[in-house]
Design a protein around this motif. Structure first.
Motif, PDB file in Angstrom:
ATOM      1  N   VAL A 229       0.837  -1.203   0.000  1.00 55.21           N
ATOM      2  CA  VAL A 229       0.000   0.000   0.000  1.00 55.21           C
ATOM      3  C   VAL A 229       0.872   1.254   0.000  1.00 55.21           C
ATOM      4  CG1 VAL A 229      -1.660   1.351   1.346  1.00 55.21           C
ATOM      5  CG2 VAL A 229      -1.982  -1.113   1.077  1.00 55.21           C
ATOM      6  N   ALA A 230       1.923   1.254   0.816  1.00 50.22           N
ATOM      7  CA  ALA A 230       2.819   2.413   0.867  1.00 50.22           C
ATOM      8  C   ALA A 230       3.505   2.633  -0.479  1.00 50.22           C
ATOM      9  CB  ALA A 230       3.856   2.219   1.967  1.00 50.22           C
ATOM     10  N   GLN A 231       3.910   1.560  -1.136  1.00 47.47           N
ATOM     11  CA  GLN A 231       4.558   1.673  -2.445  1.00 47.47           C
ATOM     12  C   GLN A 231       3.603   2.265  -3.484  1.00 47.47           C
ATOM     13  OE1 GLN A 231       5.749  -2.361  -3.142  1.00 47.47           O
ATOM     14  NE2 GLN A 231       7.504  -2.254  -1.755  1.00 47.47           N
ATOM     15  N   LEU A 232       2.376   1.765  -3.504  1.00 51.65           N
ATOM     16  CA  LEU A 232       1.401   2.252  -4.476  1.00 51.65           C
ATOM     17  C   LEU A 232       1.018   3.703  -4.198  1.00 51.65           C
ATOM     18  CD1 LEU A 232      -0.897  -0.896  -4.739  1.00 51.65           C
ATOM     19  CD2 LEU A 232       0.615  -0.002  -6.512  1.00 51.65           C
ATOM     20  N   ALA A 233       0.898   4.048  -2.919  1.00 48.77           N
ATOM     21  CA  ALA A 233       0.565   5.429  -2.568  1.00 48.77           C
ATOM     22  C   ALA A 233       1.691   6.372  -2.972  1.00 48.77           C
ATOM     23  CB  ALA A 233       0.294   5.533  -1.068  1.00 48.77           C
ATOM     24  N   ALA A 234       2.933   5.926  -2.774  1.00 51.78           N
ATOM     25  CA  ALA A 234       4.075   6.755  -3.169  1.00 51.78           C
ATOM     26  C   ALA A 234       4.090   6.965  -4.678  1.00 51.78           C
ATOM     27  CB  ALA A 234       5.374   6.105  -2.705  1.00 51.78           C
ATOM     28  N   ALA A 235       3.793   5.906  -5.426  1.00 50.23           N
ATOM     29  CA  ALA A 235       3.762   6.019  -6.887  1.00 50.23           C
ATOM     30  C   ALA A 235       2.667   6.972  -7.350  1.00 50.23           C
ATOM     31  CB  ALA A 235       3.559   4.641  -7.510  1.00 50.23           C
ATOM     32  N   ALA A 236       1.566   7.017  -6.590  1.00 57.41           N
ATOM     33  CA  ALA A 236       0.450   7.903  -6.930  1.00 57.41           C
ATOM     34  C   ALA A 236       0.610   9.292  -6.321  1.00 57.41           C
ATOM     35  CB  ALA A 236      -0.866   7.287  -6.450  1.00 57.41           C
ATOM     36  N   LEU A 237       1.706   9.491  -5.571  1.00 60.61           N
ATOM     37  CA  LEU A 237       1.972  10.770  -4.900  1.00 60.61           C
ATOM     38  C   LEU A 237       0.842  11.141  -3.950  1.00 60.61           C
ATOM     39  CD1 LEU A 237       3.430  12.822  -7.898  1.00 60.61           C
ATOM     40  CD2 LEU A 237       4.676  11.510  -6.164  1.00 60.61           C
ATOM     41  N   ARG A 238       0.383  10.151  -3.187  1.00 68.15           N
ATOM     42  CA  ARG A 238      -0.693  10.375  -2.234  1.00 68.15           C
ATOM     43  C   ARG A 238      -0.195  10.107  -0.816  1.00 68.15           C
ATOM     44  NH1 ARG A 238      -2.051  12.527  -6.051  1.00 68.15           N
ATOM     45  NH2 ARG A 238      -4.026  12.404  -7.191  1.00 68.15           N
ATOM     46  N   PRO A 239      -0.629  10.916   0.156  1.00 70.15           N
ATOM     47  CA  PRO A 239      -0.205  10.681   1.539  1.00 70.15           C
ATOM     48  C   PRO A 239      -0.819   9.399   2.080  1.00 70.15           C
ATOM     49  CG  PRO A 239      -1.910  12.360   1.466  1.00 70.15           C
ATOM     50  CD  PRO A 239      -1.538  12.064   0.041  1.00 70.15           C
ATOM     51  N   VAL A 240      -0.060   8.679   2.897  1.00 68.16           N
ATOM     52  CA  VAL A 240      -0.559   7.443   3.483  1.00 68.16           C
ATOM     53  C   VAL A 240      -0.307   7.471   4.986  1.00 68.16           C
ATOM     54  CG1 VAL A 240       1.606   6.239   2.936  1.00 68.16           C
ATOM     55  CG2 VAL A 240      -0.441   4.918   3.441  1.00 68.16           C
ATOM     56  N   ILE A 241      -1.318   7.079   5.749  1.00 66.72           N
ATOM     57  CA  ILE A 241      -1.201   6.970   7.196  1.00 66.72           C
ATOM     58  C   ILE A 241      -1.560   5.548   7.594  1.00 66.72           C
ATOM     59  CG2 ILE A 241      -1.719   9.409   7.565  1.00 66.72           C
ATOM     60  CD1 ILE A 241      -4.550   8.604   8.397  1.00 66.72           C
ATOM     61  N   ALA A 242      -1.142   5.158   8.799  1.00 68.64           N
ATOM     62  CA  ALA A 242      -1.382   3.790   9.258  1.00 68.64           C
ATOM     63  C   ALA A 242      -2.072   3.797  10.613  1.00 68.64           C
ATOM     64  CB  ALA A 242      -0.066   3.026   9.347  1.00 68.64           C
ATOM     65  N   VAL A 243      -3.071   2.938  10.749  1.00 67.34           N
ATOM     66  CA  VAL A 243      -3.722   2.683  12.035  1.00 67.34           C
ATOM     67  C   VAL A 243      -3.291   1.282  12.448  1.00 67.34           C
ATOM     68  CG1 VAL A 243      -5.901   2.457  13.264  1.00 67.34           C
ATOM     69  CG2 VAL A 243      -5.675   4.144  11.426  1.00 67.34           C
ATOM     70  N   VAL A 244      -2.564   1.187  13.560  1.00 64.47           N
ATOM     71  CA  VAL A 244      -1.915  -0.079  13.903  1.00 64.47           C
ATOM     72  C   VAL A 244      -2.171  -0.454  15.356  1.00 64.47           C
ATOM     73  CG1 VAL A 244      -0.108   0.239  12.184  1.00 64.47           C
ATOM     74  CG2 VAL A 244       0.249   1.099  14.498  1.00 64.47           C
ATOM     75  N   GLY A 245      -2.063  -1.750  15.617  1.00 61.22           N
ATOM     76  CA  GLY A 245      -2.213  -2.197  16.996  1.00 61.22           C
ATOM     77  C   GLY A 245      -1.158  -1.578  17.890  1.00 61.22           C
ATOM     78  N   ARG A 246       0.103  -1.704  17.472  1.00 57.22           N
ATOM     79  CA  ARG A 246       1.232  -1.104  18.183  1.00 57.22           C
ATOM     80  C   ARG A 246       2.198  -0.500  17.180  1.00 57.22           C
ATOM     81  NH1 ARG A 246      -0.340  -5.170  21.539  1.00 57.22           N
ATOM     82  NH2 ARG A 246      -0.132  -4.812  23.792  1.00 57.22           N
ATOM     83  N   ASN A 247       2.817   0.604  17.570  1.00 53.41           N
ATOM     84  CA  ASN A 247       3.791   1.257  16.698  1.00 53.41           C
ATOM     85  C   ASN A 247       5.142   1.335  17.396  1.00 53.41           C
ATOM     86  OD1 ASN A 247       5.012   2.782  14.641  1.00 53.41           O
ATOM     87  ND2 ASN A 247       4.541   4.673  15.740  1.00 53.41           N
ATOM     88  N   PHE A 248       6.162   0.759  16.746  1.00 53.26           N
ATOM     89  CA  PHE A 248       7.516   0.790  17.290  1.00 53.26           C
ATOM     90  C   PHE A 248       8.438   1.666  16.435  1.00 53.26           C
ATOM     91  CE2 PHE A 248       5.552  -3.212  18.503  1.00 53.26           C
ATOM     92  CZ  PHE A 248       5.851  -3.309  19.855  1.00 53.26           C
ATOM     93  N   VAL A 249       7.859   2.467  15.564  1.00 58.85           N
ATOM     94  CA  VAL A 249       8.635   3.224  14.589  1.00 58.85           C
ATOM     95  C   VAL A 249       8.595   4.710  14.927  1.00 58.85           C
ATOM     96  CG1 VAL A 249       8.913   3.743  12.134  1.00 58.85           C
ATOM     97  CG2 VAL A 249       8.075   1.498  12.843  1.00 58.85           C
ATOM     98  N   SER A 250       9.752   5.356  14.886  1.00 60.80           N
ATOM     99  CA  SER A 250       9.827   6.787  15.166  1.00 60.80           C
ATOM    100  C   SER A 250       9.246   7.586  14.005  1.00 60.80           C
ATOM    101  CB  SER A 250      11.284   7.202  15.380  1.00 60.80           C
ATOM    102  OG  SER A 250      12.008   7.107  14.161  1.00 60.80           O
ATOM    103  N   SER A 251       8.999   8.861  14.255  1.00 59.74           N
ATOM    104  CA  SER A 251       8.449   9.730  13.210  1.00 59.74           C
ATOM    105  C   SER A 251       9.376   9.787  12.006  1.00 59.74           C
ATOM    106  CB  SER A 251       8.223  11.137  13.767  1.00 59.74           C
ATOM    107  OG  SER A 251       7.265  11.113  14.803  1.00 59.74           O
ATOM    108  N   ARG A 252      10.672   9.857  12.266  1.00 56.93           N
ATOM    109  CA  ARG A 252      11.641   9.910  11.166  1.00 56.93           C
ATOM    110  C   ARG A 252      11.601   8.620  10.346  1.00 56.93           C
ATOM    111  NH1 ARG A 252      16.847   8.310  10.204  1.00 56.93           N
ATOM    112  NH2 ARG A 252      18.088   9.654   8.827  1.00 56.93           N
ATOM    113  N   GLU A 253      11.549   7.478  11.035  1.00 57.13           N
ATOM    114  CA  GLU A 253      11.505   6.193  10.332  1.00 57.13           C
ATOM    115  C   GLU A 253      10.206   6.034   9.553  1.00 57.13           C
ATOM    116  OE1 GLU A 253      12.144   3.767  13.734  1.00 57.13           O
ATOM    117  OE2 GLU A 253      14.270   3.441  13.295  1.00 57.13           O
ATOM    118  N   LEU A 254       9.118   6.575  10.101  1.00 55.97           N
ATOM    119  CA  LEU A 254       7.849   6.531   9.376  1.00 55.97           C
ATOM    120  C   LEU A 254       7.970   7.270   8.049  1.00 55.97           C
ATOM    121  CD1 LEU A 254       5.231   7.124  12.212  1.00 55.97           C
ATOM    122  CD2 LEU A 254       5.396   5.097  10.766  1.00 55.97           C
TER     123      LEU A 254
END
Length: 292
Positions: A229-254
């Protein structure tokens, strides 16, 4: 907007996507729900949504595969990820494999057959350094002699069938050779679903893409659905957000992973379980606060 989530809070991809989409739809947002999955019940639901007239089969033996191929469906989607084969598919045929293959090819003329395999197998050749024997048998710990013997046997088998191997012939431990020879398409689940849903074009018309997963970490990045999904959104130049059970990723890594931000249902270190009720709450919060 587009919602294409993997499983979240114990819900299947389809149910999780619907839950997230509902919060936006209640605010008058036009939402396209695209259930994506690479395996299991989620894949079955995704195929049912994009191809309602198709028969879906997930055989675990060649006998079950043979039964599915002989059932007479006009459109068959067969998930081969759980099928264990150790004979290149010989057990599908009787004493004259070439004749049996020709009969099977004739029976599938004018019908649609799709074989779903793991993404890394889609272009796997039957023989050679990256072929079926070299990859599958090496992973099982086979020695070089066993691999060379299996490679030679695969060459003999293709010659016996009268089929010229091509890319993908080594998929599903050699079943790709047979299924492509009878007119089937060998592809991976996410590519198949994305194409049938025309996801790239749908994203191009969207303002926002929302995905989801049980967990988001920098190594796995939520798994194959979230990555696609992130790859396809990037190709379409569209912003993508994630709703997740748990997040272990920093803002920079996101950001490096292609995400605007992630919304966890529970803190990363929490012992609580993410629940459907909590998913509904977070989806409501996101829908009411997200700014385009």
């Amino acid at each position: 907007m587009v919602v294409a989530s993997d499983a979240v809070a114990g819900l299947t991809p389809a149910a999780a996507s619907e839950q997230i989409a509902r919060a936006f739809a209640e605010r008058g947002v036009a939402v396209a729900v695209v259930p994506l999955a690479a395996t299991g019940q989620g894949l079955r639901e995704g195929v049912a949504a994009c191809c309602p007239s198709a028969v879906f089969a997930a055989p675990t033996t060649t006998a079950e595969l043979a039964e599915a191929l002989a059932a007479g469906a006009d459109q068959l989607v067969v998930d081969l990820s759980g099928l264990s084969v150790d004979d290149l598919g010989r057990s599908l045929f009787d004493a004259d494999p070439a004749d049996s293959l020709a009969q099977l090819r004739r029976s599938w003329a004018g019908r649609e057959l799709t074989a779903l395999v793991p993404e890394e197998e889609v272009e796997r050749p039957l023989t050679g350094l990256s072929g079926h024997a070299s990859t599958a048998l090496r992973a099982e710990g086979a020695d070089l002699n066993a691999i060379l013997l299996a490679d030679a046997e695969a060459e003999r088998w293709a010659a016996e069938l009268g089929v010229e191997p091509s890319q993908g012939s080594g998929a599903a431990r050699g079943l790709g050779l047979i299924l492509a020879a009878i007119g089937g398409q060998v592809t991976d689940p996410l590519t198949f679903l994305a194409a049938r849903f025309d996801l790239a074009a749908t994203m191009a018309r969207a303002d926002l893409v929302v995905t989801g997963a049980e967990s988001l970490d920098f190594h796995a990045l939520g798994g194959p659905v979230v990555k696609r999904v992130a790859q396809l959104a990037a190709a379409a130049l569209r912003p993508v957000i994630a709703v997740v059970g748990r997040n272990f990723v920093s803002s920079r890594e996101l950001r490096l992973g292609g995400f605007e931000t992630a919304y966890p249902l529970v803190p990363a270190a929490s012992t609580q379980n993410a629940t459907p009720e909590r998913l509904a709450e977070v989806a409501e919060q996101v829908a009411s606060t997200w700014q385009w």
